[in-house]
Design an enzyme around this catalytic site. Structure first.
Site, PDB file in Angstrom:
ATOM      1  N   HIS A  28      67.845  29.268  70.945  1.00 10.98           N
ATOM      2  CA  HIS A  28      67.929  30.331  71.965  1.00 10.98           C
ATOM      3  C   HIS A  28      67.288  31.592  71.399  1.00 10.98           C
ATOM      4  CE1 HIS A  28      70.749  32.683  74.944  1.00 10.98           C
ATOM      5  NE2 HIS A  28      69.544  33.242  74.851  1.00 10.98           N
ATOM      6  N   HIS A  30      64.051  34.296  72.746  1.00 12.30           N
ATOM      7  CA  HIS A  30      62.983  34.649  73.694  1.00 12.30           C
ATOM      8  C   HIS A  30      61.829  35.207  72.875  1.00 12.30           C
ATOM      9  CE1 HIS A  30      65.848  34.444  77.132  1.00 12.30           C
ATOM     10  NE2 HIS A  30      66.702  34.707  76.159  1.00 12.30           N
ATOM     11  N   HIS A 208      70.829  30.194  81.103  1.00 11.94           N
ATOM     12  CA  HIS A 208      71.767  31.240  80.692  1.00 11.94           C
ATOM     13  C   HIS A 208      72.907  31.253  81.712  1.00 11.94           C
ATOM     14  CE1 HIS A 208      68.486  32.596  78.194  1.00 11.94           C
ATOM     15  NE2 HIS A 208      69.083  33.727  77.842  1.00 11.94           N
ATOM     16  N   GLU A 211      77.011  34.853  80.212  1.00 15.99           N
ATOM     17  CA  GLU A 211      76.723  35.892  79.206  1.00 15.99           C
ATOM     18  C   GLU A 211      77.539  37.123  79.610  1.00 15.99           C
ATOM     19  OE1 GLU A 211      72.600  37.146  79.123  1.00 15.99           O
ATOM     20  OE2 GLU A 211      72.862  38.348  77.303  1.00 15.99           O
ATOM     21  N   ASP A 289      68.482  35.238  70.019  1.00 16.30           N
ATOM     22  CA  ASP A 289      68.212  35.770  71.366  1.00 16.30           C
ATOM     23  C   ASP A 289      66.940  36.630  71.408  1.00 16.30           C
ATOM     24  OD1 ASP A 289      68.667  35.895  74.081  1.00 16.30           O
ATOM     25  OD2 ASP A 289      70.385  37.242  73.985  1.00 16.30           O
ATOM     26  N   ASP A 290      67.055  37.894  71.029  1.00 16.55           N
ATOM     27  CA  ASP A 290      65.902  38.817  71.031  1.00 16.55           C
ATOM     28  C   ASP A 290      65.933  39.594  69.712  1.00 16.55           C
ATOM     29  OD1 ASP A 290      64.882  38.608  73.972  1.00 16.55           O
ATOM     30  OD2 ASP A 290      67.051  38.793  74.130  1.00 16.55           O
TER      31      ASP A 290
HETATM   32  N1  ADE Z   1      65.891  37.580  78.549  1.00 11.58           N
HETATM   33  C1  ADE Z   1      65.748  37.952  77.268  1.00 11.58           C
HETATM   34  N2  ADE Z   1      66.945  38.055  76.679  1.00 11.58           N
HETATM   35  C2  ADE Z   1      67.877  37.749  77.602  1.00 11.58           C
HETATM   36  C3  ADE Z   1      69.281  37.659  77.614  1.00 11.58           C
HETATM   37  N3  ADE Z   1      70.023  37.939  76.532  1.00 11.58           N
HETATM   38  N4  ADE Z   1      69.887  37.332  78.763  1.00 11.58           N
HETATM   39  C4  ADE Z   1      69.182  37.063  79.850  1.00 11.58           C
HETATM   40  N5  ADE Z   1      67.857  37.116  79.891  1.00 11.58           N
HETATM   41  C5  ADE Z   1      67.196  37.451  78.787  1.00 11.58           C
HETATM   42 ZN    ZN Z   2      68.756  34.746  76.020  1.00 14.13          ZN
END
Ligand code: ADE
Ligand code: ZN
Length: 349
Positions: A28, A30, A208, A211, A289-290
Site C-alpha cells: 500500500h 501511492h 481503500h 480509513e 501510504d504516501d
Molecule cells: N491517495 C493517496 N493517499 C491516499 C489515502 N491515504 N487515502 C485515500 N486516497 C489516497
Molecule cells: Zn492509500
C-alpha cells in the site's frame, strides 16, 4: 500456509535492527505520494511548472493535515510537475531505491491514472514510465514490483469505466485495480459495476475502506466490490461481526500507521489499534501510504510503531509474513521470499 519458525526472544534494543533487516513486502504505497520535495522541484524546473513554494523546506512545512482531504489537496498540487514518461520512471526508481534500502523484496505500487489524464497526459505516458521502472527492479534493485491502478472515488463510475478502457491496451502491465481518494460520501457500492467488469477482465481487486469512513464501507468493499484486500480498514475495530468476518476469511488489511497519525485518524501512535488488531487475529500488514508526505518509508513505519505500541519480534514476523502471504506474487516467488524471511529470524542475534 507453510510452517513458521520458532521466534527466539530478542533484547528490546535489538528489535529496531531486526525490523530493518527483515525481508518484507509493501502492498500500500501511492507512487505520487513518494514524490519527495527535492525531486518535485527538479521536475518543476525540467518541465517549466511553477510551484507556489519558495523552496523544498517551505513545501515540507506545509505538510500539516487535519484529515485526508487536506492532504489530498496538496498531494494533487504536487502531481502537476509530472509531465513525461521519464518523470514517472524517475519517480518510481526513486521509490524503489528507498524500498530496497528498507529490505522490501516486493512492492505493489498504486497509481492514479485519472489524476494525470485530468492534466492532459495520456494513460500510456503514466503506465509505460512506471512499468519500465518495475520491469527493471529485479536487476537494478534486487526486488520485484507490480502496479495497481486506483480509480479516484470522488469522480463518477462512468469516469472510472473510461479510465479502465484507456488502460486495457496496457493490461499486461497492471496486476490489480484499487479505489482511492476522498472516502466519506463515496462508498464502495458507487463502483459496483466497474469492479464487476475489472473482475471479469482478471484483475486482482483491492479498495481503500475504513480509513476515515465507518465499517459499512468495509462491508460493501467485501460484499459488493468483492475485493481481496482492504486498504487501511482500521475502523473495522468498531464492528465485532466485521472483525470476526475478517479474521475468519483471513482478509488482509494494509495498515499505514504514520499515515493514520499524520491524517489524525489516531491522535497518537500509542493509540493506534495495530497491536489490538494483530492480537485479535486480523491479517494486518504495515505500509507507508504516501511516504514523502507522512514522515517515513516502510522501516520508519515499523520502528516508530513498534516503539509506540511495545510490539514484539513475534509481531514482526507475523507482519512480514502476512505481507508476503497477502501479496499478488507467484507462489514460487513467495516461497523464496518467505525462506529469506525465515532465515533472518533463525540467524538474527
Ligand atoms: N491517495 C493517496 N493517499 C491516499 C489515502 N491515504 N487515502 C485515500 N486516497 C489516497
Ligand atoms: Zn492509500
Amino acid at each position: 500456509m507453510t510452517a513458521r519458525p520458532a521466534i527466539k526472544p530478542i533484547a528490546a534494543d535489538r528489535l529496531p535492527d531486526l525490523l530493518r533487516a527483515m525481508p518484507k513486502a509493501e502492498l500500500h504505497m501511492h507512487i505520487e505520494g513518494s514524490l519527495e520535495p527535492e525531486l518535485m522541484f527538479a521536475l518543476a524546473q525540467r518541465n517549466q511548472v511553477p510551484l507556489r513554494f519558495a523552496n523544498e523546506q517551505a513545501l515540507r512545512d506545509a505538510y500539516v493535515f487535519n484529515n485526508l482531504q487536506e492532504f489530498l489537496d496538496i498531494y494533487h498540487e504536487g502531481t502537476m510537475v509530472l509531465k513525461t514518461e521519464q518523470d514517472f520512471y524517475d519517480m518510481a526508481c526513486a521509490y524503489l531505491a528507498r524500498a530496497q534500502a528498507d529490505r522490501v523484496l516486493h512492492a505493489e505500487i498504486f497509481f492514479d491514472t485519472q489524476t494525470h489524464t485530468g492534466h492532459g497526459l495520456s494513460a500510456e505516458t503514466v503506465i509505460n514510465g512506471l512499468h519500465r521502472a518495475c520491469a527493471e527492479a529485479p536487476e537494478k534493485f534486487g526486488m520485484t514490483a507490480s502496479l495497481i491502478l486506483c480509480f479516484l472515488r470522488h469522480l463518477s463510475e462512468d469516469e472510472a469505466f473510461e479510465c479502465l478502457e484507456q488502460a486495457l491496451p496496457l493490461r499486461d502491465k497492471i496486476v490489480g485495480i484499487g479505489l482511492a481518494s476522498s472516502e466519506v460520501g463515496h462508498p464502495p457500492e458507487k463502483f459496483a459495476k466497474v469492479y464487476a467488469r475489472a473482475r471479469q477482465l482478471g484483475f486482482r481487486l483491492v479498495a481503500h475502506a475504513g480509513e476515515e469512513a465507518p465499517p459499512a464501507y468495509i462491508w460493501s468493499a467485501l460484499d459488493v466490490l468483492r475485493v481481496e484486500r482492504i486498504d487501511h480498514g482500521v475502523q473495522a475495530i468498531h464492528d465485532t461481526a466485521l472483525m470476526q468476518r475478517l479474521i475468519h476469511d483471513r482478509t488482509p488489511l494494509t495498515v499505514c500507521p504514520l499515515s493514520n497519525l499524520k491524517l489524525c485518524v489516531f491522535p497518537t501512535l500509542a493509540q493506534h489499534n495495530l497491536g489490538r488488531m494483530l492480537d485479535a487475529g486480523i491479517m494486518a500488514t504495515v505500509n507507508s501510504d504516501d511516504p514523502a508526505y507522512f514522515g517515513g518509508y516502510l522501516n520508519q513505519n515499523f520502528t516508530q510503531t513498534f516503539d509506540a505500541l511495545g510490539l514484539s519480534a513475534r509481531h514482526a514476523y507475523t507482519l512480514a509474513r502476512n505481507s508476503f502471504d497477502a501479496s499478488f506474487i507467484d507462489a514460487s516467488v513467495r516461497a523464496r521470499y518467505v525462506d529469506q524471511l525465515d532465515e533472518v529470524f533463525e540467524t538474527f542475534q
